[in-house]
Motif scaffolding. Structure first.
Motif, PDB file in Angstrom:
ATOM      1  N   GLN A  71      30.896  -7.698  73.270  1.00 37.53           N
ATOM      2  CA  GLN A  71      30.123  -6.900  74.232  1.00 37.53           C
ATOM      3  C   GLN A  71      30.978  -6.508  75.445  1.00 37.53           C
ATOM      4  OE1 GLN A  71      26.676  -9.602  74.570  1.00 37.53           O
ATOM      5  NE2 GLN A  71      25.414  -7.932  73.857  1.00 37.53           N
ATOM      6  N   LEU A  72      31.759  -7.459  75.935  1.00 33.89           N
ATOM      7  CA  LEU A  72      32.586  -7.165  77.114  1.00 33.89           C
ATOM      8  C   LEU A  72      33.683  -6.153  76.781  1.00 33.89           C
ATOM      9  CD1 LEU A  72      32.889 -10.760  78.644  1.00 33.89           C
ATOM     10  CD2 LEU A  72      31.463  -8.884  79.467  1.00 33.89           C
ATOM     11  N   GLN A  73      34.274  -6.283  75.577  1.00 32.66           N
ATOM     12  CA  GLN A  73      35.306  -5.320  75.168  1.00 32.66           C
ATOM     13  C   GLN A  73      34.717  -3.925  75.009  1.00 32.66           C
ATOM     14  OE1 GLN A  73      36.776  -7.424  71.716  1.00 32.66           O
ATOM     15  NE2 GLN A  73      38.628  -8.068  72.778  1.00 32.66           N
ATOM     16  N   TYR A  74      33.459  -3.877  74.568  1.00 36.73           N
ATOM     17  CA  TYR A  74      32.770  -2.590  74.429  1.00 36.73           C
ATOM     18  C   TYR A  74      32.482  -1.994  75.816  1.00 36.73           C
ATOM     19  CZ  TYR A  74      29.081   0.774  73.476  1.00 36.73           C
ATOM     20  OH  TYR A  74      28.329   1.933  73.435  1.00 36.73           O
ATOM     21  N   LEU A  75      32.085  -2.857  76.735  1.00 37.01           N
ATOM     22  CA  LEU A  75      31.668  -2.376  78.066  1.00 37.01           C
ATOM     23  C   LEU A  75      32.830  -1.957  78.959  1.00 37.01           C
ATOM     24  CD1 LEU A  75      28.840  -4.884  78.873  1.00 37.01           C
ATOM     25  CD2 LEU A  75      28.636  -2.404  79.005  1.00 37.01           C
ATOM     26  N   LEU A  76      33.968  -2.646  78.816  1.00 35.05           N
ATOM     27  CA  LEU A  76      35.083  -2.429  79.735  1.00 35.05           C
ATOM     28  C   LEU A  76      35.427  -0.950  79.949  1.00 35.05           C
ATOM     29  CD1 LEU A  76      36.885  -4.083  81.564  1.00 35.05           C
ATOM     30  CD2 LEU A  76      38.541  -4.256  79.723  1.00 35.05           C
TER      31      LEU A  76
ATOM     32  N   PRO B 260      25.695 -11.053  77.719  1.00 38.63           N
ATOM     33  CA  PRO B 260      26.351 -11.456  78.969  1.00 38.63           C
ATOM     34  C   PRO B 260      25.420 -11.466  80.173  1.00 38.63           C
ATOM     35  CG  PRO B 260      27.678  -9.850  77.833  1.00 38.63           C
ATOM     36  CD  PRO B 260      26.384  -9.926  77.091  1.00 38.63           C
ATOM     37  N   GLY B 261      24.389 -10.598  80.173  1.00 39.53           N
ATOM     38  CA  GLY B 261      23.463 -10.604  81.297  1.00 39.53           C
ATOM     39  C   GLY B 261      23.863  -9.635  82.388  1.00 39.53           C
ATOM     40  N   GLU B 262      22.907  -9.316  83.243  1.00 37.12           N
ATOM     41  CA  GLU B 262      23.052  -8.236  84.226  1.00 37.12           C
ATOM     42  C   GLU B 262      24.203  -8.462  85.203  1.00 37.12           C
ATOM     43  OE1 GLU B 262      20.130  -5.857  87.302  1.00 37.12           O
ATOM     44  OE2 GLU B 262      19.424  -7.636  86.262  1.00 37.12           O
ATOM     45  N   THR B 263      24.313  -9.677  85.733  1.00 32.85           N
ATOM     46  CA  THR B 263      25.319  -9.898  86.782  1.00 32.85           C
ATOM     47  C   THR B 263      26.723  -9.638  86.266  1.00 32.85           C
ATOM     48  OG1 THR B 263      25.279 -12.206  86.173  1.00 32.85           O
ATOM     49  CG2 THR B 263      23.968 -11.578  88.074  1.00 32.85           C
ATOM     50  N   LYS B 264      27.023 -10.091  85.048  1.00 34.10           N
ATOM     51  CA  LYS B 264      28.369  -9.879  84.503  1.00 34.10           C
ATOM     52  C   LYS B 264      28.633  -8.408  84.281  1.00 34.10           C
ATOM     53  CE  LYS B 264      29.271 -14.228  82.168  1.00 34.10           C
ATOM     54  NZ  LYS B 264      27.990 -14.838  81.853  1.00 34.10           N
ATOM     55  N   LEU B 265      27.608  -7.682  83.792  1.00 35.44           N
ATOM     56  CA  LEU B 265      27.806  -6.266  83.490  1.00 35.44           C
ATOM     57  C   LEU B 265      28.111  -5.474  84.751  1.00 35.44           C
ATOM     58  CD1 LEU B 265      24.973  -5.625  80.878  1.00 35.44           C
ATOM     59  CD2 LEU B 265      27.289  -6.381  80.515  1.00 35.44           C
TER      60      LEU B 265
ATOM     61  N   ARG C 125      35.906  -4.667  86.805  1.00 34.95           N
ATOM     62  CA  ARG C 125      36.774  -4.788  85.624  1.00 34.95           C
ATOM     63  C   ARG C 125      37.621  -6.065  85.641  1.00 34.95           C
ATOM     64  NH1 ARG C 125      36.696   0.755  85.997  1.00 34.95           N
ATOM     65  NH2 ARG C 125      36.344   1.790  84.005  1.00 34.95           N
ATOM     66  N   ARG C 126      38.106  -6.421  86.815  1.00 35.35           N
ATOM     67  CA  ARG C 126      38.984  -7.587  86.918  1.00 35.35           C
ATOM     68  C   ARG C 126      38.256  -8.847  86.469  1.00 35.35           C
ATOM     69  NH1 ARG C 126      40.485  -6.659  91.767  1.00 35.35           N
ATOM     70  NH2 ARG C 126      39.315  -8.303  92.818  1.00 35.35           N
ATOM     71  N   HIS C 127      37.002  -8.951  86.931  1.00 35.75           N
ATOM     72  CA  HIS C 127      36.185 -10.109  86.563  1.00 35.75           C
ATOM     73  C   HIS C 127      35.987 -10.134  85.043  1.00 35.75           C
ATOM     74  CE1 HIS C 127      33.003 -13.156  86.958  1.00 35.75           C
ATOM     75  NE2 HIS C 127      32.425 -12.486  85.981  1.00 35.75           N
ATOM     76  N   ILE C 128      35.687  -8.968  84.447  1.00 36.92           N
ATOM     77  CA  ILE C 128      35.442  -8.890  83.000  1.00 36.92           C
ATOM     78  C   ILE C 128      36.714  -9.223  82.225  1.00 36.92           C
ATOM     79  CG2 ILE C 128      34.919  -7.295  81.095  1.00 36.92           C
ATOM     80  CD1 ILE C 128      32.715  -6.136  82.747  1.00 36.92           C
ATOM     81  N   ARG C 129      37.860  -8.703  82.690  1.00 35.05           N
ATOM     82  CA  ARG C 129      39.127  -8.999  81.999  1.00 35.05           C
ATOM     83  C   ARG C 129      39.430 -10.503  82.045  1.00 35.05           C
ATOM     84  NH1 ARG C 129      41.452  -4.090  84.316  1.00 35.05           N
ATOM     85  NH2 ARG C 129      41.367  -2.492  82.696  1.00 35.05           N
TER      86      ARG C 129
ATOM     87  N   ILE D  56      37.228 -12.128  79.559  1.00 33.60           N
ATOM     88  CA  ILE D  56      37.722 -11.864  78.197  1.00 33.60           C
ATOM     89  C   ILE D  56      38.860 -12.831  77.860  1.00 33.60           C
ATOM     90  CG2 ILE D  56      39.048 -10.182  76.799  1.00 33.60           C
ATOM     91  CD1 ILE D  56      37.223  -7.984  77.942  1.00 33.60           C
ATOM     92  N   ASP D  57      39.799 -13.003  78.808  1.00 29.89           N
ATOM     93  CA  ASP D  57      40.924 -13.928  78.590  1.00 29.89           C
ATOM     94  C   ASP D  57      40.421 -15.364  78.410  1.00 29.89           C
ATOM     95  OD1 ASP D  57      42.694 -11.886  78.745  1.00 29.89           O
ATOM     96  OD2 ASP D  57      43.218 -12.205  80.855  1.00 29.89           O
ATOM     97  N   ASP D  58      39.421 -15.723  79.224  1.00 35.55           N
ATOM     98  CA  ASP D  58      38.841 -17.066  79.167  1.00 35.55           C
ATOM     99  C   ASP D  58      38.206 -17.306  77.791  1.00 35.55           C
ATOM    100  OD1 ASP D  58      37.744 -19.529  79.954  1.00 35.55           O
ATOM    101  OD2 ASP D  58      35.850 -18.567  80.524  1.00 35.55           O
ATOM    102  N   ILE D  59      37.421 -16.322  77.306  1.00 35.67           N
ATOM    103  CA  ILE D  59      36.751 -16.447  76.000  1.00 35.67           C
ATOM    104  C   ILE D  59      37.791 -16.547  74.885  1.00 35.67           C
ATOM    105  CG2 ILE D  59      35.280 -15.268  74.302  1.00 35.67           C
ATOM    106  CD1 ILE D  59      33.738 -14.060  76.678  1.00 35.67           C
ATOM    107  N   LYS D  60      38.819 -15.701  74.963  1.00 34.48           N
ATOM    108  CA  LYS D  60      39.869 -15.728  73.926  1.00 34.48           C
ATOM    109  C   LYS D  60      40.523 -17.111  73.861  1.00 34.48           C
ATOM    110  CE  LYS D  60      41.138 -10.864  73.508  1.00 34.48           C
ATOM    111  NZ  LYS D  60      42.093  -9.821  73.924  1.00 34.48           N
ATOM    112  N   GLY D  61      40.742 -17.707  75.031  1.00 33.91           N
ATOM    113  CA  GLY D  61      41.321 -19.050  75.094  1.00 33.91           C
ATOM    114  C   GLY D  61      40.419 -20.075  74.427  1.00 33.91           C
TER     115      GLY D  61
END
Length: 419
Positions: A130-135, A157-162, A166-170, A173-178
């Motif tokens: 979802q985050l990769q789609y939204l970025l 992810p919910g409203e606040t994350k959306l 971009r920096r927060h989302i990236r 994304i790195d955190d999830i990949k880890g």
């Protein structure tokens, strides 16, 4: 019943047909309707335009946009869903004409996945997709995002994350990949352990809603989530299946395949489908009651090719024979069987067919085992296909004949007892 209706969101679905194959496009729109209903939406109108190509700025032509606007005013839907992935500029241009929330097929599928994920890994993978789609769409969705509340296309992810930058989302994304790489390493270790014990692994694959989980539950007496919905299963589950001879194999239920699976999801769920790559045998379940069964079969074949598993032996299981489509004819190039997952006789027939194919992957053995080797005799019953077991009074030995996997450790043990 009336109360349930109130909770459904009113949806208009929109499609742009760029091919001459009317039937195929009808199935595609029907599938979008099924996806909408799985996401707790109710289709109140369909709008389809035939064009040579999709309109670059508004997906459908200007006239159809006006028609959609009129439909929106008349039906007052909660949501409009488009049958293709929209570009950020298409969303922006359509939003300036239409006041209702707009999502596309990809967002709809991601939303269903968000509601279906049970395990930590499943949830992380959906959030990543979802985050990769939204970025890339953050700029174009400003107005859209500020309107997000509850409903289809907003779970996950919910409203606040959306709404965060971009920096927060990236960073997320790195955190999830880890986190995912740690889970993948853990699963690899578990898989290695299974390989070491050399349990034969069978993977259940098929188009979404083909009846894989129902079959999985009947063959293994497990409790995988089964429902007549698209993507009922999201997280792979592995259970033991006992074949007629007593031979035990591991059966894994996998996520259902679908046409035009969002690219972000294909990447995110590649690790989930790794189970298929590790399988010794593949059961491909096809819904024989679907008018589009051939297309479904082809979609799965294409994805299996991408996973590079064509060399793994396959059995095509045509399911739902009690309600099979009047035009149904088996089309698979592999061995096939026609069953109903609910019929006990059919379940047995399928197990026998699996065993017959497995025999071709095994080597014949004829051994004499001392009566003191109780553990080995027990292994022969569970880890090989034992065809004959007789006790020779004179020699005080068990005469065993059967079939074993060549790379199973038991094959090495048997060398000492060959006749």
């Amino acid at each position: 019943m009336e109360q349930r209706k109130e909770t459904l969101e009113k949806v208009i679905v929109v499609g742009c047909q760029t091919t001459d194959d009317d039937l195929k496009y009808k199935y595609s729109m029907d599938e979008l309707e099924s996806l909408t209903s799985t996401a707790k939406g109710e289709v109140v109108a369909k709008l389809i335009q035939k064009r040579d190509r999709i309109h670059p700025s508004t997906y459908i032509g200007k006239g159809k946009v006006a028609e959609l606007k009129a439909l929106e005013e008349e039906l007052e839907p909660d949501l409009i869903i488009f049958n293709d992935e929209l570009s950020p500029s298409q969303v922006r241009n359509l939003s300036s004409e239409i006041s209702v929330r707009i999502i596309d097929r990809t967002q709809l599928i991601l939303d269903i996945f968000a509601g279906r994920a049970r395990s930590k890994e499943g949830k992380l993978q959906v959030e990543l997709a979802q985050l990769q789609y939204l970025l890339p769409r953050l700029g174009g969705q400003g107005i859209q995002l500020s309107r997000l509340g509850a409903g289809i296309g907003t779970r996950g992810p919910g409203e606040t994350k959306l709404e965060s930058d971009r920096r927060h989302i990236r960073r997320r994304i790195d955190d999830i990949k880890g986190q995912l790489s740690v889970i993948v390493q853990h699963r690899d270790r578990y898989r290695e352990r299974r390989k070491k014990n050399k349990a034969l692994q069978i993977a259940l694959v098929g188009y979404t809603n083909a009846g894989k989980s129902t079959l999985f539950n009947r063959l293994t007496e497990a409790d995988a989530f089964e429902e007549n919905q698209l993507f009922a299963t999201l997280d792979p589950m592995t259970r033991k299946v006992i074949l007629p001879s007593g031979f035990g194999a591991l059966l894994t239920d996998t996520v259902g395949f679908i046409q035009d699976l969002p690219t972000t999801l294909v990447a995110a769920f590649r690790s989930t489908l790794e189970e298929v790559r590790e399988a010794d045998f593949i059961l491909h379940v096809v819904d024989s009651s679907s008018p589009d069964y051939y297309q479904h079969e082809e979609t799965v074949h294409k994805l299996l090719e991408e996973l590079e598993v064509q060399q793994i032996p396959q059995l095509t299981v045509y399911n739902k024979k009690d309600i099979k489509h009047p035009d149904f004819v088996p089309t698979a190039k592999t061995e096939t069987v026609l069953i109903s997952a609910f019929d006990e006789g059919d379940q047995q027939q399928l197990k026998q067919k699996i065993e017959k194919i497995l025999l071709q992957m095994m080597e014949y053995y004829h051994v004499e085992v001392p009566a003191t080797e109780g553990r080995l005799l027990s292994q022969l019953k569970n880890e090989t296909i034992l065809r004959e077991l007789n006790f020779d009074e004179e020699k005080q030995l068990y005469v065993c004949k059967g079939y074993a996997l060549t790379d199973h450790k038991i094959s090495g043990q048997l060398r000492n007892y060959f006749v």
